[in-house]
Structures are given as structure tokens and as C-alpha cells.
Design a protein around this motif. Structure first.
Motif, PDB file in Angstrom:
ATOM      1  N   VAL A 452      -3.092  -9.963  -6.586  1.00 58.08           N
ATOM      2  CA  VAL A 452      -3.612  -8.638  -6.231  1.00 58.08           C
ATOM      3  C   VAL A 452      -2.774  -8.041  -5.098  1.00 58.08           C
ATOM      4  O   VAL A 452      -2.408  -6.864  -5.138  1.00 58.08           O
ATOM      5  CB  VAL A 452      -5.109  -8.725  -5.835  1.00 58.08           C
ATOM      6  N   GLY A 453      -2.426  -8.885  -4.121  1.00 59.69           N
ATOM      7  CA  GLY A 453      -1.602  -8.400  -3.008  1.00 59.69           C
ATOM      8  C   GLY A 453      -0.286  -7.814  -3.521  1.00 59.69           C
ATOM      9  O   GLY A 453       0.123  -6.724  -3.113  1.00 59.69           O
ATOM     10  N   ASP A 454       0.357  -8.520  -4.462  1.00 64.00           N
ATOM     11  CA  ASP A 454       1.623  -8.026  -5.018  1.00 64.00           C
ATOM     12  C   ASP A 454       1.427  -6.711  -5.749  1.00 64.00           C
ATOM     13  O   ASP A 454       2.193  -5.759  -5.576  1.00 64.00           O
ATOM     14  CB  ASP A 454       2.205  -9.042  -6.017  1.00 64.00           C
ATOM     15  N   LEU A 455       0.385  -6.664  -6.557  1.00 64.92           N
ATOM     16  CA  LEU A 455       0.142  -5.434  -7.322  1.00 64.92           C
ATOM     17  C   LEU A 455      -0.165  -4.256  -6.397  1.00 64.92           C
ATOM     18  O   LEU A 455       0.249  -3.133  -6.647  1.00 64.92           O
ATOM     19  CB  LEU A 455      -1.026  -5.633  -8.283  1.00 64.92           C
ATOM     20  N   MET A 456      -0.871  -4.554  -5.310  1.00 62.87           N
ATOM     21  CA  MET A 456      -1.186  -3.489  -4.348  1.00 62.87           C
ATOM     22  C   MET A 456       0.090  -2.900  -3.772  1.00 62.87           C
ATOM     23  O   MET A 456       0.166  -1.715  -3.465  1.00 62.87           O
ATOM     24  CB  MET A 456      -2.010  -4.039  -3.186  1.00 62.87           C
ATOM     25  N   ASP A 457       1.084  -3.759  -3.597  1.00 66.76           N
ATOM     26  CA  ASP A 457       2.343  -3.279  -3.023  1.00 66.76           C
ATOM     27  C   ASP A 457       3.143  -2.454  -4.010  1.00 66.76           C
ATOM     28  O   ASP A 457       3.914  -1.584  -3.619  1.00 66.76           O
ATOM     29  CB  ASP A 457       3.210  -4.461  -2.566  1.00 66.76           C
ATOM     30  N   THR A 458       2.992  -2.764  -5.298  1.00 59.25           N
ATOM     31  CA  THR A 458       3.918  -2.151  -6.258  1.00 59.25           C
ATOM     32  C   THR A 458       3.277  -1.111  -7.153  1.00 59.25           C
ATOM     33  O   THR A 458       3.960  -0.259  -7.700  1.00 59.25           O
ATOM     34  CB  THR A 458       4.523  -3.234  -7.165  1.00 59.25           C
ATOM     35  N   ASP A 459       1.961  -1.180  -7.337  1.00 58.61           N
ATOM     36  CA  ASP A 459       1.339  -0.312  -8.333  1.00 58.61           C
ATOM     37  C   ASP A 459       0.338   0.616  -7.649  1.00 58.61           C
ATOM     38  O   ASP A 459      -0.716   0.201  -7.185  1.00 58.61           O
ATOM     39  CB  ASP A 459       0.643  -1.206  -9.376  1.00 58.61           C
ATOM     40  N   ARG A 460       0.703   1.867  -7.631  1.00 58.66           N
ATOM     41  CA  ARG A 460      -0.079   2.826  -6.869  1.00 58.66           C
ATOM     42  C   ARG A 460      -1.494   2.987  -7.438  1.00 58.66           C
ATOM     43  O   ARG A 460      -2.470   3.048  -6.702  1.00 58.66           O
ATOM     44  CB  ARG A 460       0.651   4.165  -6.902  1.00 58.66           C
ATOM     45  N   SER A 461      -1.599   3.025  -8.768  1.00 61.44           N
ATOM     46  CA  SER A 461      -2.940   3.292  -9.285  1.00 61.44           C
ATOM     47  C   SER A 461      -3.823   2.062  -9.089  1.00 61.44           C
ATOM     48  O   SER A 461      -5.010   2.179  -8.809  1.00 61.44           O
ATOM     49  CB  SER A 461      -2.911   3.734 -10.748  1.00 61.44           C
ATOM     50  N   PHE A 462      -3.219   0.899  -9.192  1.00 63.44           N
ATOM     51  CA  PHE A 462      -3.967  -0.322  -8.911  1.00 63.44           C
ATOM     52  C   PHE A 462      -4.484  -0.298  -7.472  1.00 63.44           C
ATOM     53  O   PHE A 462      -5.645  -0.585  -7.190  1.00 63.44           O
ATOM     54  CB  PHE A 462      -3.050  -1.529  -9.150  1.00 63.44           C
ATOM     55  N   ARG A 463      -3.604   0.095  -6.573  1.00 59.82           N
ATOM     56  CA  ARG A 463      -4.011   0.168  -5.168  1.00 59.82           C
ATOM     57  C   ARG A 463      -5.188   1.133  -5.003  1.00 59.82           C
ATOM     58  O   ARG A 463      -6.117   0.892  -4.256  1.00 59.82           O
ATOM     59  CB  ARG A 463      -2.817   0.649  -4.333  1.00 59.82           C
ATOM     60  N   GLY A 464      -5.124   2.224  -5.790  1.00 60.31           N
ATOM     61  CA  GLY A 464      -6.210   3.209  -5.759  1.00 60.31           C
ATOM     62  C   GLY A 464      -7.539   2.570  -6.156  1.00 60.31           C
ATOM     63  O   GLY A 464      -8.563   2.777  -5.495  1.00 60.31           O
ATOM     64  N   PHE A 465      -7.524   1.752  -7.247  1.00 59.89           N
ATOM     65  CA  PHE A 465      -8.775   1.093  -7.683  1.00 59.89           C
ATOM     66  C   PHE A 465      -9.353   0.259  -6.542  1.00 59.89           C
ATOM     67  O   PHE A 465     -10.525   0.334  -6.216  1.00 59.89           O
ATOM     68  CB  PHE A 465      -8.534   0.099  -8.836  1.00 59.89           C
ATOM     69  N   VAL A 466      -8.465  -0.556  -5.958  1.00 69.03           N
ATOM     70  CA  VAL A 466      -8.961  -1.502  -4.960  1.00 69.03           C
ATOM     71  C   VAL A 466      -9.530  -0.747  -3.751  1.00 69.03           C
ATOM     72  O   VAL A 466     -10.608  -1.059  -3.256  1.00 69.03           O
ATOM     73  CB  VAL A 466      -7.852  -2.490  -4.545  1.00 69.03           C
ATOM     74  N   HIS A 467      -8.818   0.310  -3.338  1.00 71.15           N
ATOM     75  CA  HIS A 467      -9.321   1.092  -2.198  1.00 71.15           C
ATOM     76  C   HIS A 467     -10.658   1.746  -2.529  1.00 71.15           C
ATOM     77  O   HIS A 467     -11.553   1.807  -1.703  1.00 71.15           O
ATOM     78  CB  HIS A 467      -8.307   2.156  -1.779  1.00 71.15           C
ATOM     79  N   ASP A 468     -10.758   2.259  -3.760  1.00 71.56           N
ATOM     80  CA  ASP A 468     -12.019   2.898  -4.159  1.00 71.56           C
ATOM     81  C   ASP A 468     -13.182   1.916  -4.048  1.00 71.56           C
ATOM     82  O   ASP A 468     -14.252   2.256  -3.548  1.00 71.56           O
ATOM     83  CB  ASP A 468     -11.947   3.361  -5.627  1.00 71.56           C
ATOM     84  N   ILE A 469     -12.943   0.730  -4.561  1.00 72.84           N
ATOM     85  CA  ILE A 469     -14.029  -0.258  -4.549  1.00 72.84           C
ATOM     86  C   ILE A 469     -14.375  -0.629  -3.113  1.00 72.84           C
ATOM     87  O   ILE A 469     -15.541  -0.688  -2.730  1.00 72.84           O
ATOM     88  CB  ILE A 469     -13.634  -1.512  -5.360  1.00 72.84           C
ATOM     89  N   GLU A 470     -13.336  -0.792  -2.319  1.00 69.75           N
ATOM     90  CA  GLU A 470     -13.561  -1.160  -0.926  1.00 69.75           C
ATOM     91  C   GLU A 470     -14.375  -0.079  -0.224  1.00 69.75           C
ATOM     92  O   GLU A 470     -15.309  -0.356   0.517  1.00 69.75           O
ATOM     93  CB  GLU A 470     -12.199  -1.339  -0.254  1.00 69.75           C
ATOM     94  N   ARG A 471     -13.999   1.146  -0.530  1.00 73.87           N
ATOM     95  CA  ARG A 471     -14.709   2.257   0.092  1.00 73.87           C
ATOM     96  C   ARG A 471     -16.168   2.285  -0.360  1.00 73.87           C
ATOM     97  O   ARG A 471     -17.075   2.538   0.413  1.00 73.87           O
ATOM     98  CB  ARG A 471     -14.018   3.575  -0.281  1.00 73.87           C
ATOM     99  N   SER A 472     -16.383   2.020  -1.642  1.00 75.45           N
ATOM    100  CA  SER A 472     -17.766   2.070  -2.130  1.00 75.45           C
ATOM    101  C   SER A 472     -18.604   0.991  -1.447  1.00 75.45           C
ATOM    102  O   SER A 472     -19.805   1.124  -1.305  1.00 75.45           O
ATOM    103  CB  SER A 472     -17.812   1.920  -3.658  1.00 75.45           C
ATOM    104  N   LEU A 473     -17.949  -0.065  -0.988  1.00 74.94           N
ATOM    105  CA  LEU A 473     -18.690  -1.114  -0.289  1.00 74.94           C
ATOM    106  C   LEU A 473     -19.024  -0.724   1.141  1.00 74.94           C
ATOM    107  O   LEU A 473     -20.059  -1.095   1.674  1.00 74.94           O
ATOM    108  CB  LEU A 473     -17.841  -2.390  -0.245  1.00 74.94           C
ATOM    109  N   SER A 474     -18.127   0.059   1.761  1.00 73.16           N
ATOM    110  CA  SER A 474     -18.384   0.350   3.164  1.00 73.16           C
ATOM    111  C   SER A 474     -19.218   1.598   3.357  1.00 73.16           C
ATOM    112  O   SER A 474     -19.693   1.874   4.439  1.00 73.16           O
ATOM    113  CB  SER A 474     -17.074   0.471   3.935  1.00 73.16           C
ATOM    114  N   THR A 475     -19.399   2.384   2.304  1.00 68.75           N
ATOM    115  CA  THR A 475     -20.243   3.568   2.448  1.00 68.75           C
ATOM    116  C   THR A 475     -21.300   3.563   1.359  1.00 68.75           C
ATOM    117  O   THR A 475     -21.151   4.235   0.356  1.00 68.75           O
ATOM    118  CB  THR A 475     -19.430   4.866   2.308  1.00 68.75           C
ATOM    119  N   PRO A 476     -22.347   2.799   1.549  1.00 70.09           N
ATOM    120  CA  PRO A 476     -23.379   2.772   0.525  1.00 70.09           C
ATOM    121  C   PRO A 476     -24.034   4.131   0.417  1.00 70.09           C
ATOM    122  O   PRO A 476     -24.433   4.696   1.436  1.00 70.09           O
ATOM    123  CB  PRO A 476     -24.371   1.716   1.046  1.00 70.09           C
ATOM    124  N   GLU A 477     -24.093   4.718  -0.788  1.00 64.01           N
ATOM    125  CA  GLU A 477     -24.707   6.052  -0.909  1.00 64.01           C
ATOM    126  C   GLU A 477     -25.707   6.072  -2.051  1.00 64.01           C
ATOM    127  O   GLU A 477     -25.572   5.365  -2.999  1.00 64.01           O
ATOM    128  CB  GLU A 477     -23.637   7.093  -1.160  1.00 64.01           C
TER     129      GLU A 477
END
Ligand code: ADP
Ligand code: MG
Length: 477
Positions: A452-477
């Protein structure tokens, strides 16, 4: 060879078009088009913008191809050249036509403020209601290190809108961190300093609806006027604020229209202010040419405020609301409500409401009870189970499938993301993470984290998924 052949050919094509379209449509869309060359059977025409090309392709291509085949021959082809500098809309229209139409698209009032648009006959500028909420001023926008860059760029834009290095200003950050407030503060300050400037705040969704209305009515009436009106209206604006541009994702027509407006305004030295929940590199479903323009000026992030800023915001808000609350209560709230400013204000309002409803004092005890009820510290609360749930929700996978033995690529990848986030966001050991996510061993988890770390470095849309999920965890709505 007759060097005027392209002009003659195009003129004859225009006659056919004119016979088959209503006069207004014909004038709107074809007067600004110029023939450039005719080589073999290929005619090149110049159009004012890429949007123009798309509009012609979408609405008139059938008729246009017939005309071309008739005038040039069966193998006739058409090439568009997009004019770079486009000053056609306003300058080249006869004066009387510039502003006469009270039916120009009316920006929705938005959630805060009722606006209206009206035309004053004979004047070039429309009197446009800016749709700004008067409380969103700079004075009410507390400064902190979380917003210093964006705020100071905003202030400098307000003293010199348009031709500055912050054009466009792209403000991004998570929900409730002040994007709308700051963007509107710039608009309000511009209006105070330069009352003659036309300022407009519009949410991306409203913009999208206005465009769709224009485009649909244009289609049904076979009349390009409404879209041209829509474009012309936006071209009159000196400071255009578009909130939440991430909403443009996947909306191709709207993006095209906005692209056109962006270019026009930017080239004319007008100011653009955009907000989004993500930085340009992480925005998905937006056209590359738009994203690259978003980066022309300054991108500034709004971060969650630190304790001192949270406290300052609470104190300022009490003054604004005319309530007095003990420092220890405000300090308690500021210490415990960290995720965003909307939530911080929410707690303050509940405190005030509870106290006045129950005729109680606003005590530390009341604050503790409310904070316990409403806020749980999101960071310390994240568990492997919650991460799994967030990943499954995001990708639309059932728990069973997620925990099954399947080697399907999407599922394997979802599991790997869950492992990666569990490692980064919880204190759980690798082997315990593995045990909870499908009974894997610690080496599998470690491998997943590296992948995942490698993909985050190289694949922008993959990085987007991971950030989205992370964000959904830190801002419960
Ligand atoms: P966003 O658009 O990023 O979701 P908003 O601009 O709607 O966030 O802000 C949420 C609330 O927090 C608003 O009521 C706004 O006035 C307030 N707020 C945000 N930033 C600040 C700040 N720096 N100082 C004071 N109030 C703020
Ligand atoms: Mg907002």
C-alpha cells in the motif's frame, strides 16, 4: 489554388446553416467562427473556445456535416482550432444586446442569503447580488497557524483582486474548517473596498444546476441562447467564488462550461477563488486541464485548529453572541473538541441552549456531560473493526466477502488498505491486525503495508481512496 476557397466554402456552408436554424441560434454560435483553411477536403475553422467546439459538436454536427459534404465532397472533414484569447462575448456584441435580458440565469439564493439579479437597461454591468453572508467577515475569522497562509493570501487578494499571484486562490481542507467562511470573507472585503466590483459567491452545485437548466432548455428549444446567456453572465463577474468544486467531479458539461468561464476571467484579469475538500492532486473525476489551472495560483490548506485557536474562536463567538461563559468551561470545550470548528460551535450552541432552556448556569459539569454525549475523541477511538467497516463501506464490499478467502484483486486490495490503516491509526500489533482481518499472519500484514505504501507513492487515485477512507474515520458524520 484559390486562396479564398476556404472563405467561400464556409460562407456557403453558413447559408445552409442559416436556412436551417433560427436566426438567434445561428448568430450566437456561428458568427464568432472563422474559416482558417481548406486543404484537400479538410476544412479548418477557428472557434472561440473548447466549450464552443463541444457545443457545436453536440448540437449542430449533423447539419454541419451535410453542409460540408455538399460543399466540399463526400470525404469532407472538419478540424477545429480553438482560439486562445477570447474576447468575443462582451466586446463584439452590439451594445444594445449586451445587457437587456432580465432572464439571465439567476443564481440560487444559496443557504444563507436571498439574492436577485436584475439588469439596468443601457448599463453594461449587471447589478448582481453577491450572495454573501454578512457574518462571514475577516474580523470574525480568527487567525491561527492552521489558516495563516490562506488567510493572508485572502487579505492580499481583497486589496488587489485579479492581477496577483494568487489567481486562482484554491482553498482546501476537511469539513467545518472554514473554507466557506474564508472565501466569503474575501468577497465581503472586496465589496467594501471596491463597491463597483461585481462579486459572486456560488456553490458548485448551484452552478451545476444553473448550467444544466440552461443546457436543457437550450436543447429542447433547439436554441443555444440560454447557454450563451449563462456564459455571458459569468463573464461579467470580477471576483468569482466557487465553493466545493469537488462537486464538479464526473460532470463533464459543467466542467467544460466552467473551464471556459475560468479561462475568460483569468485572461481578463478577474479573480477566481475556489474551495474544495481535497487538494487539486487528489481531486478525482475532474478534467486534467481544469486541475492544472487550479494550480496556477496558490493552493492553501486549512488545517484543524490548535488548542489556542480553538479557545480564541470560542471566546470570540461568546462575545458575538453576547453570552458570558467561565474560562474553565471554554477551556474544557477547547481541549476536548478538536476535529473541526463547526463541531466546536455546535457544542457552544448546545451549551447556551441547554442552559437557557433549563434555566441553568453554564457549568463545567454541564459542558462535560454535553461533550461526552456529542464528541468522542475520533483519533483514540479508531479500531481495526471501525477501519474494516469504513473500507467495506467505501468500496461497497460485504463483511463476509472481505473476511473470506477470496483472492479477487479488489478484495485483496481492500484488505491490504485496512491493514495499512490499522497499522498507522491504531496501536494494535501486526499479528493482532492479521488475526482480525481474515486470520492472516504478521508477515502478510507487513507485506500489505509495504504494498500500500508503494502504491500510495505512485498511484494518485489509489492515494485518493486511502485518504478518503482515512478522512471518513476522523470525521464521523
Ligand atoms: P467549511 O466550508 O470548511 O466546511 P465553514 O466555513 O462552513 O467550513 O465553517 C464552519 C463554521 O466554523 C462556520 O460557522 C464558520 O464561521 C466557523 N469558522 C471556521 N473557521 C473559523 C475561524 N478561523 N474563526 C472563526 N470561525 C470560524
Ligand atoms: Mg463549506
Amino acid at each position: 489554388m484559390n486562396s479564398e476557397r476556404h472563405i467561400e466554402t464556409w460562407t456557403r456552408c453558413l447559408e445552409i446553416l442559416r436556412d436551417n436554424l433560427n436566426e438567434e441560434t445561428f448568430k450566437t454560435w456561428f458568427t464568432p467562427v472563422r474559416p482558417i483553411s481548406l486543404e484537400d477536403q479538410q476544412l479548418t475553422i477557428e472557434v472561440p473556445s473548447d466549450f464552443w467546439r463541444e457545443y457545436i459538436e453536440e448540437h449542430f454536427i449533423g447539419l454541419l456535416s451535410k453542409a460540408l459534404r455538399r460543399e466540399i465532397g463526400p470525404a469532407a472533414s472538419l478540424v477545429y482550432k480553438v482560439r486562445i484569447l477570447d474576447d468575443f462575448f462582451i466586446e463584439q456584441r452590439p451594445k444594445a444586446q449586451r445587457v437587456h435580458n432580465a432572464e439571465l440565469p439567476i443564481p440560487d439564493a444559496g443557504e444563507h442569503y436571498t439574492g436577485s439579479v436584475y439588469a439596468i437597461p443601457g448599463l453594461r454591468k449587471l447589478n448582481i447580488e453577491p450572495c454573501l453572508n454578512p457574518v462571514y467577515t475577516f474580523a470574525n475569522f480568527i487567525e491561527g497557524s492552521c489558516n495563516r497562509l490562506a488567510r493572508s493570501a485572502g487579505e492580499s487578494i481583497a486589496s488587489n483582486p485579479g492581477r496577483n499571484t494568487f489567481n486562482p486562490l484554491f482553498v482546501y481542507g476537511g469539513p467545518g474548517l472554514g473554507k466557506t467562511h474564508l472565501a466569503q470573507a474575501i468577497g465581503i472585503a472586496v465589496k467594501e473596498r471596491f463597491p463597483e466590483k461585481v462579486v459572486l459567491y456560488v456553490g458548485a452545485n448551484t452552478f451545476q444546476n444553473q448550467y444544466m437548466n440552461a443546457a436543457c432548455s437550450a436543447k429542447s428549444a433547439n436554441n443555444g441562447n440560454k447557454v450563451a446567456d449563462f456564459l455571458r453572465f459569468y463573464q461579467l463577474i470580477d471576483v468569482l467564488i466557487i465553493d466545493d468544486v469537488q462537486e464538479f467531479a464526473e460532470k463533464k458539461g459543467t466542467q467544460s462550461a466552467f473551464f471556459h468561464i475560468f479561462n475568460y476571467l483569468h485572461q481578463s484579469g478577474k479573480q477566481l477563488i475556489l474551495t474544495s475538500d481535497k487538494p487539486p492532486v487528489e481531486l478525482q473525476g475532474l478534467d486534467q486541464r481544469l486541475l492544472s489551472r487550479f494550480k496556477w495560483g496558490l493552493s492553501a490548506e486549512l488545517l484543524p485548529p490548535a488548542y489556542e485557536t480553538r479557545l480564541a474562536i470560542l471566546k470570540a463567538r461568546c462575545v458575538r453572541e453576547g453570552v458570558e461563559i467561565a474560562d474553565e468551561v471554554l477551556e474544557f470545550v477547547a481541549r476536548n473538541v478538536k476535529s473541526n470548528i463547526r463541531e466546536l460551535e455546535g457544542i457552544l450552541f448546545s451549551l447556551i441552549a441547554h442552559a437557557s432552556f433549563n434555566k441553568q448556569e453554564i457549568t463545567l459539569d454541564l459542558a462535560q456531560r454535553l461533550v461526552d454525549k456529542i464528541v468522542t475523541d475520533p483519533k483514540s477511538e479508531v479500531t481495526v473493526g471501525k477501519i474494516q467497516e469504513a473500507v467495506c463501506n467505501y468500496f461497497g464490499i460485504s463483511d463476509e466477502l472481505f473476511l473470506s478467502k477470496t483472492r479477487k484483486r479488489e478484495i485483496v486490495q481492500a484488505r491490504q488498505i485496512a491493514m495499512y490503516l490499522s497499522r498507522n491509526l491504531t496501536k494494535t500489533s501486526l499479528s493482532s491486525i492479521g488475526a482480525q482481518i481474515g486470520g492472516k499472519d504478521h508477515a502478510t500484514v507487513l507485506h500489505a503495508c509495504n504494498t500500500v505504501g508503494d502504491l500510495m507513492d505512485t498511484d494518485r487515485s489509489f492515494r485518493g481512496f486511502v485518504h478518503d477512507i482515512e478522512r471518513s474515520l476522523s470525521t464521523p458524520e
